[in-house]
Design a protein around this motif. Structure first.
Motif, mmCIF file in Angstrom:
data_model
loop_
_atom_site.group_PDB
_atom_site.id
_atom_site.type_symbol
_atom_site.label_atom_id
_atom_site.label_comp_id
_atom_site.label_asym_id
_atom_site.label_seq_id
_atom_site.Cartn_x
_atom_site.Cartn_y
_atom_site.Cartn_z
ATOM 1 N N UNK A 190 3.323 1.412 -15.831
ATOM 2 C CA UNK A 190 1.897 1.104 -15.706
ATOM 3 C C UNK A 190 1.639 -0.164 -14.907
ATOM 4 N N UNK A 191 2.412 -1.233 -15.168
ATOM 5 C CA UNK A 191 2.133 -2.493 -14.482
ATOM 6 C C UNK A 191 2.383 -2.394 -12.977
ATOM 7 N N UNK A 192 3.405 -1.640 -12.595
ATOM 8 C CA UNK A 192 3.631 -1.407 -11.167
ATOM 9 C C UNK A 192 2.464 -0.649 -10.550
ATOM 10 N N UNK A 193 1.939 0.322 -11.283
ATOM 11 C CA UNK A 193 0.818 1.116 -10.781
ATOM 12 C C UNK A 193 -0.422 0.245 -10.585
ATOM 13 N N UNK A 194 -0.747 -0.547 -11.611
ATOM 14 C CA UNK A 194 -1.926 -1.409 -11.522
ATOM 15 C C UNK A 194 -1.740 -2.467 -10.434
ATOM 16 N N UNK A 195 -0.549 -3.048 -10.368
ATOM 17 C CA UNK A 195 -0.277 -4.077 -9.365
ATOM 18 C C UNK A 195 -0.438 -3.503 -7.954
ATOM 19 N N UNK A 196 0.078 -2.294 -7.735
ATOM 20 C CA UNK A 196 -0.031 -1.666 -6.412
ATOM 21 C C UNK A 196 -1.483 -1.286 -6.110
ATOM 22 N N UNK A 197 -2.224 -0.868 -7.139
ATOM 23 C CA UNK A 197 -3.644 -0.571 -6.939
ATOM 24 C C UNK A 197 -4.407 -1.826 -6.545
ATOM 25 N N UNK A 198 -4.048 -2.961 -7.156
ATOM 26 C CA UNK A 198 -4.678 -4.230 -6.784
ATOM 27 C C UNK A 198 -4.350 -4.596 -5.339
ATOM 28 N N UNK A 215 -7.631 8.573 -8.630
ATOM 29 C CA UNK A 215 -6.802 8.886 -9.802
ATOM 30 C C UNK A 215 -7.530 9.794 -10.783
ATOM 31 N N UNK A 216 -8.845 9.602 -10.932
ATOM 32 C CA UNK A 216 -9.588 10.485 -11.834
ATOM 33 C C UNK A 216 -9.755 11.871 -11.222
ATOM 34 N N UNK A 217 -10.166 11.909 -9.973
ATOM 35 C CA UNK A 217 -10.493 13.186 -9.346
ATOM 36 C C UNK A 217 -9.292 14.003 -8.926
ATOM 37 N N UNK A 224 -9.080 5.204 -14.096
ATOM 38 C CA UNK A 224 -8.248 4.786 -12.982
ATOM 39 C C UNK A 224 -7.474 3.530 -13.338
ATOM 40 N N UNK A 225 -6.509 3.133 -12.507
ATOM 41 C CA UNK A 225 -5.661 1.981 -12.834
ATOM 42 C C UNK A 225 -6.415 0.659 -12.890
ATOM 43 N N UNK A 226 -7.473 0.516 -12.110
ATOM 44 C CA UNK A 226 -8.193 -0.756 -12.117
ATOM 45 C C UNK A 226 -9.203 -0.817 -13.258
ATOM 46 N N UNK A 227 -9.746 0.316 -13.660
ATOM 47 C CA UNK A 227 -10.515 0.369 -14.906
ATOM 48 C C UNK A 227 -9.615 0.011 -16.086
ATOM 49 N N UNK A 276 -12.587 -6.161 -12.084
ATOM 50 C CA UNK A 276 -12.773 -5.307 -10.906
ATOM 51 C C UNK A 276 -14.184 -4.687 -10.943
ATOM 52 N N UNK A 277 -14.768 -4.642 -12.131
ATOM 53 C CA UNK A 277 -16.125 -4.133 -12.330
ATOM 54 C C UNK A 277 -16.933 -5.189 -13.078
#
Length: 281
Positions: A190-198, A215-217, A224-227, A276-277
């Motif tokens: 998960x942390x790699x995913x969120x970090x890459x999304x950032x 990611x949702x659609x 999504x990872x940033x949510x 992010x929001x």
């Protein structure tokens, strides 16, 4: 009806205390900041009152709060059978806390490390009871998540595993056993995913809404990872990625500069009102 100490009244610690109290346990919630304790009380009361409206069971908020003692002193943990630690993912803070817990608690008190990335054996080495230290990675929001990672350290005894497993089951949690390694299973991924999304936002490839929409659609993810980063806490994400980077010395865990900037600016996600929001209105 175990007496359980909960150290740290942030989002995770508050959720753990609420989950314990609604499961019939007596809890002692400790934090150095009285303001956080007041916020924790208010949050628990609100979530109990809203439970029925959100499709959950009817919960008596006064009864739940009556099972929780709020305080700033570790001495309140003197009679606790289990202590669950939930402070910030910061090694300096943890390394100062655990020797103090050792002094404040009975010799047979079990320590549970609620961490998303720090190895359990490393934490246990700070204590004089390495056989009585167990890792549990609770998921957020704690009262709503049915499973958690169950991580023994190198010296964790079978009796300690049994005590913690029984407590988790009483809280409605399914413990999923994993071995002790930084990040365990969930946050190695998960942390790699969120970090890459950032990084995608940082580099201007897409904004946060677009990243999450993909990611949702496309993959059917509910968030999504940033949510997810905003829910967990952008600061917590950064600290967890930094732990992975320090533990593995692998450049793939290099923290995104945007996470550092947002953390420094206080944009920590839902808990601060903006990440992010924007959640402040």
């Amino acid at each position: 009806m175990t007496l359980v100490g909960v150290v740290g009244a942030g989002v995770m610690g508050t959720g753990v205390a609420q989950n314990l109290a609604t499961s019939g346990h007596e809890a002692v919630l400790i934090d150095v900041d009285p303001g956080k304790l007041a916020d924790a009380r208010d949050r628990i009361e609100l979530e109990c009152r809203m439970s029925r409206m959100l499709g959950g069971p009817e919960i008596d908020a006064a009864e739940v709060l009556g099972r929780i003692t709020f305080g700033t002193e570790l001495d309140l943990l003197a009679e606790a059978e289990v202590v669950i630690e939930n402070i910030t993912e910061n090694w300096d803070l943890k390394s100062r806390l655990y020797p103090k817990l050792d002094e404040a608690c009975k010799a047979d008190t079990v320590f549970v490390v609620n961490t998303s990335a720090i190895p359990i054996t490393k934490v246990a080495a700070l204590t004089q009871r390495q056989d009585k230290v167990m890792g549990v990675h609770f998921m957020n929001p704690v009262p709503m998540k049915p499973s958690c990672e169950f991580i023994p350290g190198y010296h964790t005894s079978e009796s300690t595993k049994d005590i913690v497993r029984e407590l988790l089951l009483s809280m409605g949690k399914k413990p999923i056993p994993v071995n002790d390694a930084s990040g365990f299973v969930s946050n190695r991924v998960l942390m790699l995913t969120v970090n890459e999304a950032a990084f995608l936002v940082h580099e201007g490839v897409a904004d946060a809404e677009t990243v999450d929409e993909v990611f949702r659609g496309c993959f059917g993810h509910p968030m999504g990872p940033l949510e997810t980063a905003d829910l967990i806490g952008v600061d917590t994400i950064l600290y967890s990625v930094e732990v992975l980077y320090d533990e593995f010395n692998d450049s793939k865990y290099r923290p995104c500069p945007l996470l550092k900037q947002m953390t420094a600016a206080g944009l920590h996600g839902r808990k601060s009102g903006k990440g992010f929001y924007n959640y402040s209105g």
